[in-house]
Design an enzyme around this catalytic site. Structure first.
Site, PDB file in Angstrom:
ATOM      1  N   HIS A   1      -5.255 -19.646  13.764  1.00 19.30           N
ATOM      2  CA  HIS A   1      -6.633 -19.919  13.478  1.00 19.30           C
ATOM      3  C   HIS A   1      -7.434 -18.971  12.748  1.00 19.30           C
ATOM      4  O   HIS A   1      -8.300 -19.390  11.678  1.00 19.30           O
ATOM      5  CB  HIS A   1      -7.524 -20.032  14.813  1.00 19.30           C
ATOM      6  CG  HIS A   1      -8.820 -20.406  14.826  1.00 19.30           C
ATOM      7  ND1 HIS A   1      -9.079 -21.479  14.687  1.00 19.30           N
ATOM      8  CD2 HIS A   1      -9.886 -19.665  14.790  1.00 19.30           C
ATOM      9  CE1 HIS A   1     -10.634 -21.709  14.371  1.00 19.30           C
ATOM     10  NE2 HIS A   1     -10.863 -20.602  14.554  1.00 19.30           N
TER      11      HIS A   1
ATOM     12  N   CYS B   1     -11.241 -27.252  11.956  1.00 20.18           N
ATOM     13  CA  CYS B   1     -10.267 -26.477  11.841  1.00 20.18           C
ATOM     14  C   CYS B   1      -9.155 -27.423  12.034  1.00 20.18           C
ATOM     15  O   CYS B   1      -9.174 -28.281  13.258  1.00 20.18           O
ATOM     16  CB  CYS B   1     -10.023 -25.383  12.615  1.00 20.18           C
ATOM     17  SG  CYS B   1      -8.255 -24.626  12.529  1.00 20.18           S
TER      18      CYS B   1
ATOM     19  N   ASP C   1      -2.779   8.099  -3.601  1.00 29.27           N
ATOM     20  CA  ASP C   1      -3.992   8.771  -3.498  1.00 29.27           C
ATOM     21  C   ASP C   1      -4.275   9.735  -2.239  1.00 29.27           C
ATOM     22  O   ASP C   1      -3.679   9.631  -1.469  1.00 29.27           O
ATOM     23  CB  ASP C   1      -5.165   7.911  -3.932  1.00 29.27           C
ATOM     24  CG  ASP C   1      -5.332   6.836  -2.685  1.00 29.27           C
ATOM     25  OD1 ASP C   1      -4.290   6.207  -2.263  1.00 29.27           O
ATOM     26  OD2 ASP C   1      -6.288   6.769  -2.014  1.00 29.27           O
TER      27      ASP C   1
ATOM     28  N   GLY D   1      -0.183   6.445   1.721  1.00 33.65           N
ATOM     29  CA  GLY D   1      -0.961   7.789   1.577  1.00 33.65           C
ATOM     30  C   GLY D   1      -1.711   7.732   2.864  1.00 33.65           C
ATOM     31  O   GLY D   1      -2.125   8.855   3.528  1.00 33.65           O
TER      32      GLY D   1
ATOM     33  N   GLN E   1     -11.203   7.512  -6.069  1.00 35.04           N
ATOM     34  CA  GLN E   1     -11.632   8.325  -5.150  1.00 35.04           C
ATOM     35  C   GLN E   1     -12.953   9.145  -5.297  1.00 35.04           C
ATOM     36  O   GLN E   1     -13.487   8.996  -6.397  1.00 35.04           O
ATOM     37  CB  GLN E   1     -10.691   9.388  -4.339  1.00 35.04           C
ATOM     38  CG  GLN E   1      -9.425   8.879  -3.844  1.00 35.04           C
ATOM     39  CD  GLN E   1      -9.927   8.445  -2.315  1.00 35.04           C
ATOM     40  OE1 GLN E   1     -10.856   8.743  -1.877  1.00 35.04           O
ATOM     41  NE2 GLN E   1      -8.885   7.941  -1.789  1.00 35.04           N
TER      42      GLN E   1
ATOM     43  N   ASP F   1       0.822  -1.150  -0.084  1.00 33.64           N
ATOM     44  CA  ASP F   1       0.101   0.073  -0.106  1.00 33.64           C
ATOM     45  C   ASP F   1       0.944   1.220   0.059  1.00 33.64           C
ATOM     46  O   ASP F   1       1.876   1.296   0.557  1.00 33.64           O
ATOM     47  CB  ASP F   1      -0.967   0.077   1.357  1.00 33.64           C
ATOM     48  CG  ASP F   1      -2.007   0.906   0.932  1.00 33.64           C
ATOM     49  OD1 ASP F   1      -2.113   1.680   0.072  1.00 33.64           O
ATOM     50  OD2 ASP F   1      -2.893   0.865   1.795  1.00 33.64           O
TER      51      ASP F   1
ATOM     52  N   CYS G   1      -5.967 -25.731  16.556  1.00 30.81           N
ATOM     53  CA  CYS G   1      -7.236 -26.561  17.227  1.00 30.81           C
ATOM     54  C   CYS G   1      -7.140 -27.983  17.275  1.00 30.81           C
ATOM     55  O   CYS G   1      -7.671 -28.744  17.591  1.00 30.81           O
ATOM     56  CB  CYS G   1      -8.291 -26.346  16.098  1.00 30.81           C
ATOM     57  SG  CYS G   1      -8.889 -24.491  16.125  1.00 30.81           S
TER      58      CYS G   1
ATOM     59  N   ASP H   1      -7.534  -6.500   1.821  1.00 26.66           N
ATOM     60  CA  ASP H   1      -6.597  -6.624   2.788  1.00 26.66           C
ATOM     61  C   ASP H   1      -7.386  -5.997   3.937  1.00 26.66           C
ATOM     62  O   ASP H   1      -8.141  -5.028   4.080  1.00 26.66           O
ATOM     63  CB  ASP H   1      -5.271  -6.098   2.564  1.00 26.66           C
ATOM     64  CG  ASP H   1      -5.816  -4.434   2.532  1.00 26.66           C
ATOM     65  OD1 ASP H   1      -6.286  -3.962   1.538  1.00 26.66           O
ATOM     66  OD2 ASP H   1      -5.195  -3.798   3.571  1.00 26.66           O
TER      67      ASP H   1
HETATM   68 ZN   LIG Z   1      -7.907 -23.428  14.482  1.00 30.44          ZN
END
Ligand SMILES: [Zn+2]
Length: 355
Positions: free
Chosen positions: A337, A306, A139, A84, A187, A81, A311, A263
């Site tokens: 996790h 998981c 930007d 800005g 923008q 990134d 886990c 992100d």
């Molecule tokens: Zn997990």
């Protein structure tokens, strides 16, 4: 199912299957995780911040150390990134002074003699020298509640900087033979005509990958309408990055509209606050609050679905204990996790959005 979502993005040296979720490695590291931990999550790309990396370890140092991939020992696509947004957010802090002009964003920290100008050219140079696979043109971001005149000014700056950024980018590409992907930012805040003008002008300048600029989330935590409207302004199939968008239900909504890159600090920050994600509920996810008293004697994992180090072995009762005694292992396991949850969640969206 959306035909607007591209199946992958070409980043020059690397490719990335889309849609993809990028955890924030603001300072070059996903907090608490090493490369092996990260690989175990199924996460396929990261997002670093050029402004923070320019402060430490510094762009020169990072370049000498071989760029971000060698420096951090990671072979995943790295998005950067421009910083800005962070520079502008320094405005709110008492020990910084920030001003924006057509030249760029000028900033200085009290006590530091040097007054720095983040110009669009310098921003491209920094991100390229970091070794990022995808970079963002500088930007000018305005607060969504700002008057129209301020959004007009931010679009004018964003377009002027985008014009200069693509010139600098092409110069770098021709000189170095490296071709990271360049994103332009749309923008315009809540004003549809300003956003349209911004998107159309970026296309005319030669941009073919785009990001949503501004604040994507309202006070209620839901997406602002402008997010989905921007998806209508870019060509079908063009990579579209929802900068800072990260709640799982928001990802699903945005992928259906044509966004393919995200992100957000949410999963990693939540992990360090003891909030673990799990499938369920009307929005497709629910939180497990690890610190809850009821988990003290739990012998269950956070999530039976998981398979991670978080886990397979550690029980909720154990994780609660780790947090209770402020053991850093809790942050690592919960970060693993939450990123595993995000990797599975975005992969499920990939399957449903595949053409
Ligand atoms: Zn997990």
């Amino acid at each position: 199912v959306s035909e607007a979502t591209p199946g992958e993005i070409d980043l020059g040296a690397r490719r990335l299957a889309l849609p993809a979720f990028l955890p924030d490695a603001t300072r070059g590291v996903v907090r608490c995780l090493d490369a092996a931990d990260l690989a175990s999550t199924g996460i396929r790309a990261l997002c670093v911040n050029a402004f923070h990396l320019s402060r430490a370890p510094g762009i020169d140092a990072l370049e000498r150390l071989g760029g971000i991939h060698d420096f951090a020992g990671i072979d995943l696509p790295v998005f950067s990134d421009s910083g800005g947004f962070q520079v502008l957010s320094l405005e709110a802090q008492r020990d910084w002074s920030v001003s924006v002009s057509g030249k760029g964003i000028r900033f200085s920290k009290k006590g530091e003699r040097e007054d720095k100008l983040l110009s669009p050219e310098k921003s491209v140079q920094h991100q390229c020298r970091i070794g990022a696979d995808a970079i963002v043109a500088l930007d000018h971001c305005s607060h969504p509640a700002a008057p129209r005149a301020e959004h007009e000014r931010s679009v004018a700056h964003t377009l002027e900087w985008a014009r200069r950024a693509i010139v600098e980018y092409r110069r770098y590409r021709d000189q170095s033979g490296r071709a990271p992907r360049l994103f332009g930012v749309i923008q315009g805040g809540p004003f549809e005509d300003l956003r349209r003008r911004c998107a159309e002008s970026l296309l005319e300048l030669g941009y073919d990958a785009f990001g949503f600029g501004g604040w994507p989330i309202g006070d209620d935590g839901d997406l602002v309408p402008a997010v989905l409207e921007v998806a209508e302004l870019v060509p079908r199939g063009a990579p579209l990055w929802g900068l800072g968008i990260g709640r799982p239900d928001s990802l699903a909504t945005c992928v259906a509209a044509g966004y393919s890159i995200f992100d957000c600090t949410l999963p990693t920050r939540d992990a360090r606050r003891g909030r673990a994600f799990r499938r369920g509920g009307a929005r497709g996810f629910e939180y497990v609050y690890v610190d809850d008293e009821k988990h003290r004697r739990s012998t269950d994992p956070i999530d039976p679905e998981c398979e991670g180090a978080c886990c397979r072995g550690p029980t909720l009762g154990f994780l609660r204990h780790l947090r209770d005694v402020e053991e850093p292992l809790a942050d690592r396991l919960l970060t693993i996790h939450n990123l595993r949850f995000y990797a599975r969640f975005i992969d499920a969206l990939r399957r449903t959005s595949a053409p």
